[in-house]
Design a protein around this motif. Structure first.
Motif, PDB file in Angstrom:
ATOM      1  N   ASP A 150       0.859  -1.172   0.000  1.00 41.25           N
ATOM      2  CA  ASP A 150       0.000   0.000   0.000  1.00 41.25           C
ATOM      3  C   ASP A 150       0.901   1.229   0.000  1.00 41.25           C
ATOM      4  OD1 ASP A 150      -1.771   2.083   0.493  1.00 41.25           O
ATOM      5  OD2 ASP A 150      -2.925   0.960   1.987  1.00 41.25           O
ATOM      6  N   LEU A 151       1.128   1.777  -1.168  1.00 39.20           N
ATOM      7  CA  LEU A 151       2.051   2.894  -1.304  1.00 39.20           C
ATOM      8  C   LEU A 151       1.486   4.195  -0.759  1.00 39.20           C
ATOM      9  CD1 LEU A 151       3.416   2.079  -4.861  1.00 39.20           C
ATOM     10  CD2 LEU A 151       4.351   1.434  -2.643  1.00 39.20           C
ATOM     11  N   THR A 152       0.176   4.264  -0.644  1.00 36.51           N
ATOM     12  CA  THR A 152      -0.439   5.489  -0.122  1.00 36.51           C
ATOM     13  C   THR A 152      -0.027   5.744   1.317  1.00 36.51           C
ATOM     14  OG1 THR A 152      -2.306   5.241  -1.620  1.00 36.51           O
ATOM     15  CG2 THR A 152      -2.622   6.680   0.277  1.00 36.51           C
ATOM     16  N   VAL A 153       0.044   4.675   2.121  1.00 42.29           N
ATOM     17  CA  VAL A 153       0.418   4.843   3.531  1.00 42.29           C
ATOM     18  C   VAL A 153       1.814   4.294   3.830  1.00 42.29           C
ATOM     19  CG1 VAL A 153      -1.977   4.855   4.318  1.00 42.29           C
ATOM     20  CG2 VAL A 153      -0.708   2.696   4.285  1.00 42.29           C
ATOM     21  N   GLY A 154       2.519   3.833   2.796  1.00 39.50           N
ATOM     22  CA  GLY A 154       3.881   3.341   2.999  1.00 39.50           C
ATOM     23  C   GLY A 154       3.942   2.042   3.760  1.00 39.50           C
ATOM     24  N   PHE A 155       3.144   1.062   3.341  1.00 40.91           N
ATOM     25  CA  PHE A 155       3.069  -0.212   4.054  1.00 40.91           C
ATOM     26  C   PHE A 155       3.241  -1.365   3.069  1.00 40.91           C
ATOM     27  CE2 PHE A 155       0.686  -3.855   5.651  1.00 40.91           C
ATOM     28  CZ  PHE A 155       1.217  -3.982   6.920  1.00 40.91           C
ATOM     29  N   GLU A 156       4.069  -2.336   3.462  1.00 39.50           N
ATOM     30  CA  GLU A 156       4.239  -3.539   2.668  1.00 39.50           C
ATOM     31  C   GLU A 156       4.296  -4.731   3.610  1.00 39.50           C
ATOM     32  OE1 GLU A 156       7.960  -3.977   0.545  1.00 39.50           O
ATOM     33  OE2 GLU A 156       6.905  -5.060  -1.039  1.00 39.50           O
ATOM     34  N   MET A 157       3.590  -5.788   3.259  1.00 39.50           N
ATOM     35  CA  MET A 157       3.633  -6.998   4.064  1.00 39.50           C
ATOM     36  C   MET A 157       3.728  -8.206   3.139  1.00 39.50           C
ATOM     37  SD  MET A 157       1.002  -8.509   6.936  1.00 39.50           S
ATOM     38  CE  MET A 157       1.290  -7.198   8.109  1.00 39.50           C
ATOM     39  N   ARG A 158       4.875  -8.865   3.197  1.00 38.43           N
ATOM     40  CA  ARG A 158       5.040 -10.151   2.515  1.00 38.43           C
ATOM     41  C   ARG A 158       4.632 -11.223   3.513  1.00 38.43           C
ATOM     42  NH1 ARG A 158       8.354  -9.141  -1.905  1.00 38.43           N
ATOM     43  NH2 ARG A 158       9.463  -7.190  -1.783  1.00 38.43           N
ATOM     44  N   ASP A 159       4.244 -12.351   3.045  1.00 35.78           N
ATOM     45  CA  ASP A 159       3.855 -13.440   3.946  1.00 35.78           C
ATOM     46  C   ASP A 159       2.844 -12.935   4.969  1.00 35.78           C
ATOM     47  OD1 ASP A 159       5.712 -15.137   2.664  1.00 35.78           O
ATOM     48  OD2 ASP A 159       7.311 -14.384   3.958  1.00 35.78           O
ATOM     49  N   VAL A 160       1.685 -12.515   4.480  1.00 36.84           N
ATOM     50  CA  VAL A 160       0.664 -11.914   5.335  1.00 36.84           C
ATOM     51  C   VAL A 160       0.338 -12.815   6.518  1.00 36.84           C
ATOM     52  CG1 VAL A 160      -1.772 -11.225   5.408  1.00 36.84           C
ATOM     53  CG2 VAL A 160      -0.322 -10.451   3.533  1.00 36.84           C
ATOM     54  N   ASP A 161       0.337 -14.128   6.303  1.00 40.84           N
ATOM     55  CA  ASP A 161       0.029 -15.044   7.401  1.00 40.84           C
ATOM     56  C   ASP A 161       1.073 -14.999   8.515  1.00 40.84           C
ATOM     57  OD1 ASP A 161       1.809 -16.186   5.518  1.00 40.84           O
ATOM     58  OD2 ASP A 161       1.370 -18.199   6.270  1.00 40.84           O
ATOM     59  N   LYS A 162       2.293 -14.519   8.209  1.00 43.08           N
ATOM     60  CA  LYS A 162       3.347 -14.408   9.217  1.00 43.08           C
ATOM     61  C   LYS A 162       3.435 -13.002   9.806  1.00 43.08           C
ATOM     62  CE  LYS A 162       6.022 -17.925   6.929  1.00 43.08           C
ATOM     63  NZ  LYS A 162       6.951 -18.105   5.843  1.00 43.08           N
ATOM     64  N   GLN A 163       2.677 -12.063   9.238  1.00 42.27           N
ATOM     65  CA  GLN A 163       2.632 -10.686   9.728  1.00 42.27           C
ATOM     66  C   GLN A 163       3.994 -10.011   9.742  1.00 42.27           C
ATOM     67  OE1 GLN A 163      -0.518  -9.151  11.176  1.00 42.27           O
ATOM     68  NE2 GLN A 163      -1.214 -10.676   9.748  1.00 42.27           N
ATOM     69  N   SER A 164       4.769 -10.149   8.658  1.00 41.79           N
ATOM     70  CA  SER A 164       6.085  -9.503   8.603  1.00 41.79           C
ATOM     71  C   SER A 164       6.014  -8.266   7.706  1.00 41.79           C
ATOM     72  CB  SER A 164       7.144 -10.484   8.096  1.00 41.79           C
ATOM     73  OG  SER A 164       6.775 -10.990   6.834  1.00 41.79           O
ATOM     74  N   ALA A 165       5.959  -7.103   8.307  1.00 44.05           N
ATOM     75  CA  ALA A 165       5.756  -5.861   7.564  1.00 44.05           C
ATOM     76  C   ALA A 165       7.063  -5.118   7.345  1.00 44.05           C
ATOM     77  CB  ALA A 165       4.775  -4.963   8.312  1.00 44.05           C
ATOM     78  N   SER A 166       7.087  -4.349   6.235  1.00 46.35           N
ATOM     79  CA  SER A 166       8.217  -3.485   5.915  1.00 46.35           C
ATOM     80  C   SER A 166       7.735  -2.394   4.988  1.00 46.35           C
ATOM     81  CB  SER A 166       9.336  -4.307   5.262  1.00 46.35           C
ATOM     82  OG  SER A 166       8.887  -4.811   4.021  1.00 46.35           O
ATOM     83  N   LEU A 167       8.624  -1.572   4.491  1.00 46.11           N
ATOM     84  CA  LEU A 167       8.402  -0.529   3.481  1.00 46.11           C
ATOM     85  C   LEU A 167       8.069   0.814   4.115  1.00 46.11           C
ATOM     86  CD1 LEU A 167       8.393  -0.107   0.402  1.00 46.11           C
ATOM     87  CD2 LEU A 167       5.940  -0.308   0.463  1.00 46.11           C
ATOM     88  N   ASP A 168       8.643   1.834   3.532  1.00 47.82           N
ATOM     89  CA  ASP A 168       8.375   3.186   3.990  1.00 47.82           C
ATOM     90  C   ASP A 168       8.282   4.097   2.776  1.00 47.82           C
ATOM     91  OD1 ASP A 168       8.013   5.412   5.532  1.00 47.82           O
ATOM     92  OD2 ASP A 168      10.138   5.678   5.988  1.00 47.82           O
ATOM     93  N   ILE A 169       7.185   3.985   2.069  1.00 50.58           N
ATOM     94  CA  ILE A 169       6.920   4.820   0.897  1.00 50.58           C
ATOM     95  C   ILE A 169       5.626   5.576   1.173  1.00 50.58           C
ATOM     96  CG2 ILE A 169       6.384   4.784  -1.568  1.00 50.58           C
ATOM     97  CD1 ILE A 169       8.070   2.280  -1.807  1.00 50.58           C
ATOM     98  N   THR A 170       5.538   6.815   0.759  1.00 51.28           N
ATOM     99  CA  THR A 170       4.398   7.621   1.183  1.00 51.28           C
ATOM    100  C   THR A 170       3.459   8.077   0.077  1.00 51.28           C
ATOM    101  OG1 THR A 170       5.796   9.580   1.038  1.00 51.28           O
ATOM    102  CG2 THR A 170       5.612   8.522   3.196  1.00 51.28           C
ATOM    103  N   GLU A 171       3.535   7.505  -1.124  1.00 56.30           N
ATOM    104  CA  GLU A 171       2.576   7.896  -2.128  1.00 56.30           C
ATOM    105  C   GLU A 171       2.184   6.688  -2.953  1.00 56.30           C
ATOM    106  OE1 GLU A 171       4.768   9.567  -5.832  1.00 56.30           O
ATOM    107  OE2 GLU A 171       5.628  10.539  -4.096  1.00 56.30           O
ATOM    108  N   GLY A 172       0.968   6.652  -3.497  1.00 55.75           N
ATOM    109  CA  GLY A 172       0.684   5.570  -4.407  1.00 55.75           C
ATOM    110  C   GLY A 172      -0.661   4.920  -4.368  1.00 55.75           C
ATOM    111  N   MET A 173      -0.661   3.583  -4.194  1.00 50.47           N
ATOM    112  CA  MET A 173      -1.834   2.773  -4.429  1.00 50.47           C
ATOM    113  C   MET A 173      -1.755   1.510  -3.579  1.00 50.47           C
ATOM    114  SD  MET A 173      -0.561   1.561  -8.116  1.00 50.47           S
ATOM    115  CE  MET A 173       1.059   0.849  -8.292  1.00 50.47           C
ATOM    116  N   VAL A 174      -2.796   0.669  -3.672  1.00 57.47           N
ATOM    117  CA  VAL A 174      -2.833  -0.605  -2.951  1.00 57.47           C
ATOM    118  C   VAL A 174      -2.709  -1.714  -3.972  1.00 57.47           C
ATOM    119  CG1 VAL A 174      -4.247  -2.168  -1.585  1.00 57.47           C
ATOM    120  CG2 VAL A 174      -4.286   0.262  -1.094  1.00 57.47           C
ATOM    121  N   GLY A 175      -1.890  -2.714  -3.681  1.00 58.88           N
ATOM    122  CA  GLY A 175      -1.799  -3.909  -4.522  1.00 58.88           C
ATOM    123  C   GLY A 175      -1.911  -5.128  -3.639  1.00 58.88           C
ATOM    124  N   ALA A 176      -2.647  -6.118  -4.065  1.00 57.67           N
ATOM    125  CA  ALA A 176      -2.778  -7.349  -3.279  1.00 57.67           C
ATOM    126  C   ALA A 176      -2.793  -8.542  -4.208  1.00 57.67           C
ATOM    127  CB  ALA A 176      -4.050  -7.325  -2.442  1.00 57.67           C
TER     128      ALA A 176
END
Length: 176
Positions: A150-176
């Motif tokens: 989710d580039l709009t809020v600067g959030f990225e999560m790989r392995d959603v079931d493991k809840q491991s988040a990263s990324l710090d970008i502040t513009e954009g869109m949501v991809g799933a």
């Protein structure tokens, strides 16, 4: 493929400018970059042209076809052997247009912060620095969500079931 063969794979934002920047960054770290590609069927072969380059991609494909032909194999046979080794992958990206910006904001807020509906299970990621809790759906249309960017809020999560988040970008869109 990268895991099976032991080579490094990097994911970038969509577009060849991002891929070229990543290629240069990897080269500065000592990596050899042999291929960059975009799911929209664009290829960047090595670092000769830092952009989508169909001419070079075609030349490499013709070399592959000639090499296989000399060994008595076809491109189709070779592709089947790759499927057998690595498995199949499919991607079905699409876009939905909404001419109403207020409605679009409501849709993305619901995706990003969840819903009050008890039958929709959501991930939960507390952002203390923002004072909010992101609640992305764990499934969409019955299909499990494994990755969120989710580039709009600067959030990225790989392995959603493991809840491991990263990324710090502040513009954009949501991809799933």
């Amino acid at each position: 493929m990268a895991q099976v063969e032991g080579f490094y794979y990097a994911d970038t934002l969509t577009g060849f400018k991002w891929m070229a920047n990543e290629l240069e960054a990897l080269q500065s770290q000592g990596y050899f970059v042999g291929l960059g590609y975009e799911e929209a069927i664009g290829y960047m072969i090595h670092d000769h042209v830092l952009d989508k380059d169909g001419v070079t991609a075609l030349a490499v494909f013709v070399q592959l076809a000639a090499h296989l032909h000399a060994k008595g194999r076809s491109v189709g046979d070779y592709l089947e052997s790759l499927y057998a080794k690595y498995g199949y992958y499919t991607s079905a990206n699409s876009y939905f247009l909404c001419p109403d910006p207020i409605k679009m904001d409501q849709i993305f807020l619901r995706i990003r912060y969840g819903t009050a509906e008890p039958d929709i299970k959501c991930s939960e990621y507390r952002r203390a620095h923002m004072g909010d809790v992101l609640r992305y759906p764990l499934a969409i249309g019955g299909f499990p969500v494994s990755y969120i960017r989710d580039l709009t809020v600067g959030f990225e999560m790989r392995d959603v079931d493991k809840q491991s988040a990263s990324l710090d970008i502040t513009e954009g869109m949501v991809g799933a």
